[in-house]
Design an enzyme around this catalytic site. Structure first.
Site, PDB file in Angstrom:
ATOM      1  N   GLY A   1      40.004  36.392  56.848  1.00 49.69           N
ATOM      2  CA  GLY A   1      39.180  35.802  55.793  1.00 49.69           C
ATOM      3  C   GLY A   1      40.074  35.106  54.785  1.00 49.69           C
ATOM      4  O   GLY A   1      40.163  33.882  54.724  1.00 49.69           O
TER       5      GLY A   1
ATOM      6  N   CYS B   1      34.250  38.955  26.608  1.00 49.07           N
ATOM      7  CA  CYS B   1      34.383  39.949  25.562  1.00 49.07           C
ATOM      8  C   CYS B   1      35.008  41.223  26.110  1.00 49.07           C
ATOM      9  O   CYS B   1      34.378  42.282  26.128  1.00 49.07           O
ATOM     10  CB  CYS B   1      32.997  40.221  24.985  1.00 49.07           C
ATOM     11  SG  CYS B   1      33.077  40.466  23.237  1.00 49.07           S
TER      12      CYS B   1
HETATM   13  N1  PLP Z   1      36.973  42.370  58.589  1.00 49.52           N
HETATM   14  C1  PLP Z   1      36.498  43.395  57.870  1.00 49.52           C
HETATM   15  C2  PLP Z   1      35.741  44.455  58.566  1.00 49.52           C
HETATM   16  C3  PLP Z   1      36.695  43.445  56.480  1.00 49.52           C
HETATM   17  O1  PLP Z   1      36.203  44.458  55.784  1.00 49.52           O
HETATM   18  C4  PLP Z   1      37.428  42.409  55.856  1.00 49.52           C
HETATM   19  C5  PLP Z   1      37.707  42.448  54.425  1.00 49.52           C
HETATM   20  O2  PLP Z   1      37.691  43.405  53.753  1.00 49.52           O
HETATM   21  C6  PLP Z   1      37.905  41.360  56.656  1.00 49.52           C
HETATM   22  C7  PLP Z   1      37.673  41.360  58.004  1.00 49.52           C
HETATM   23  C8  PLP Z   1      38.671  40.212  56.065  1.00 49.52           C
HETATM   24  O3  PLP Z   1      39.802  40.613  55.423  1.00 49.52           O
HETATM   25  P1  PLP Z   1      40.819  39.509  54.902  1.00 49.52           P
HETATM   26  O4  PLP Z   1      40.048  38.559  54.057  1.00 49.52           O
HETATM   27  O5  PLP Z   1      41.807  40.261  54.123  1.00 49.52           O
HETATM   28  O6  PLP Z   1      41.382  38.839  56.106  1.00 49.52           O
END
Ligand code: PLP
Length: 441
Positions: free
Chosen positions: A300, A369
């Site tokens: 991600g 705030c």
């Molecule tokens: N897959 C799962 C199950 C996740 O919970 C997350 C993020 O918490 C991701 C993928 C993506 O993680 P990242 O953005 O660190 O690659």
């Protein structure tokens, strides 16, 4: 932390590839002047560099050519991002009905979606089955029973992965480390709970078990933990083969690949990550005498993070003699909660003009705030930074818009996509009227 010597430098690892400083000192992203963007769209604004996002999707697709790659929508999600993910040939990881709705609204094929969540609602499970979502990652014995009952009712079979905790502690921040036992996600491999869950899925008659899912956390820079997790998952597969006589065909190793937020961060490339995970899984399979399952990953942050920056305008500059300079911008913890939650240090630069003033330490703070409303704790900015200046903060593409909030009844900023010298709003700015509409008095 930005250092005192490179106050105007844009370190390539920290900024999108299209970022450059024009001779007049104005920052350009995606070929567009941020001064023009601020005039047209206002501040604060999230800038979404489509080229950077697309390139990162393509790099992951190429490096992990023999894996299934799911973009983790929780990092950053809008319809335009979903379409770029689809065009790049990636799959999509969603973890709520809301994320699923955006994906479907953008026309993403449901069979290329995996649904996560440690407490899915009945409606979410219903939608997953109804739309034919490709994989559901089941996270508890309760959920296995609930999903199986629904599947039986709808006379369908859901393809599932069992989310397990492999008992591995990565270098992720405590708030999002998820590979160890003492947290809400997954079913422990240790002690046999995961094996029991697998037996429950197999015995349900309504669920098609594809394999297991592990996810260690986020912003992981030391990647050795992935190899350990893969090894423990494969040992579990060998146990399943011995007990049930079946070879599980898939193994999803999750996401969590770190990016550079500071000059000190040196994240692995997609090619290095792919080679390491491929090797770890192959070694473990050889050791246990089983065939290598089809592997999957879910990046991600590593795709969205470097593709985003946030543009702010300075409102006030407060120089407290002998203490510190506070530079207040027009956003803050409502558009980027990560410094408060994780202590993340972001790169920041004077974006709207040139300055020959020497660099000076400053703390960039928000307008909210709360004294913890810090955007960049230890920045170096030109000593003549002043009211009306534009500041750009890099690497805010992941977990900023998606984690934005309305603290102090602050409307959330727009997402402005920039590409090839063009800019367009892809998520509009929220208004106070939007917020008032929710308040029924
Ligand atoms: N897959 C799962 C199950 C996740 O919970 C997350 C993020 O918490 C991701 C993928 C993506 O993680 P990242 O953005 O660190 O690659």
């Amino acid at each position: 932390m930005t250092t005192s010597t490179d106050v105007n430098a844009l370190l390539p690892r920290l900024w999108p590839r299209t970022a450059m400083r024009h001779p007049d000192g104005v920052l350009r992203i995606g070929g567009v002047s941020v001064a023009d963007l601020a005039d047209r769209f206002g501040t604060p604004a999230y800038l979404f560099d489509e080229h950077e996002f697309r390139t990162r999707c393509t790099e992951f697709r190429a490096a992990f050519h023999d894996f299934d790659v799911y973009y983790a929508a929780k990092a950053f999600l809008c319809k335009v991002a979903v379409r770029l993910v689809a065009q790049a040939g990636l799959n999509l990881d969603v973890c709520t009905g809301g994320e699923l709705a955006v994906a479907l609204a953008a026309g993403f094929p449901p069979e290329r979606i995996v649904l996560h969540g440690n407490n899915k609602s009945a409606a979410e499970m219903h939608d997953a089955l109804g739309y034919g979502v490709g994989r559901v990652v089941v996270d508890s014995l309760d959920e296995i029973d609930q999903l199986a009952a629904l599947a039986r009712r709808y006379r369908t079979r859901a393809r599932v992965l069992v989310r397990v905790t492999a008992g591995v502690r990565s270098d992720a921040h405590d708030h999002n480390a998820t590979g160890h036992l003492d947290q809400k996600f997954g079913i422990p491999v240790d002690g046999g709970a995961a094996a029991e869950a697998i037996g429950r899925v197999l015995g349900s008659g309504a669920l098609d078990l594809r394999g297991v899912h592990t996810h260690l956390g986020s912003q992981i820079l030391d990647t050795t933990a992935y190899g350990i997790a893969a090894g423990r998952a494969i040992a579990l597969y060998a146990g399943v083969a011995a007990t049930h006589g079946i070879q599980l065909p898939e193994l999803n190793l999750g996401g969590g690949f770190g990016i550079a937020y500071t000059e000190a961060d040196h994240p692995a490339t997609p090619a290095e990550l792919a080679a390491q995970l491929r090797r770890a899984a192959a070694d473990a399979c050889r050791e246990h005498g089983i065939a290598t399952p089809r592997l999957a990953v879910e990046p991600g942050r590593a795709i969205a993070g470097p593709a985003g920056c946030t543009l702010y305008r300075v409102g006030t500059v407060k120089r407290i003699d002998g203490v510190r300079t506070y530079v207040s911008v027009d956003g803050g913890v409502s558009d980027n909660i990560r410094p408060a939650l994780f202590g993340t240090r972001y790169p920041v630069t004077l974006a709207g003009r040139a300055s020959a003033a020497p660099p000076a330490p400053a703390r960039v703070v928000g307008r909210h705030c709360d004294a913890g409303d810090i955007v960049v704790r230890d920045a170096f900015l030109p000593a003549d930074v002043r009211s009306g200046d534009l500041l750009a903060v890099a690497a805010t593409g992941a977990y900023c818009r998606s984690w934005a909030n309305n603290f102090n009844h602050t409307p959330r900023p727009p997402v402005v996509a920039v590409s090839g010298g063009q800019a367009r709003v892809v998520v509009r700015r929220e208004t106070v009227e939007d917020l008032l509409r929710l308040d029924l008095g």
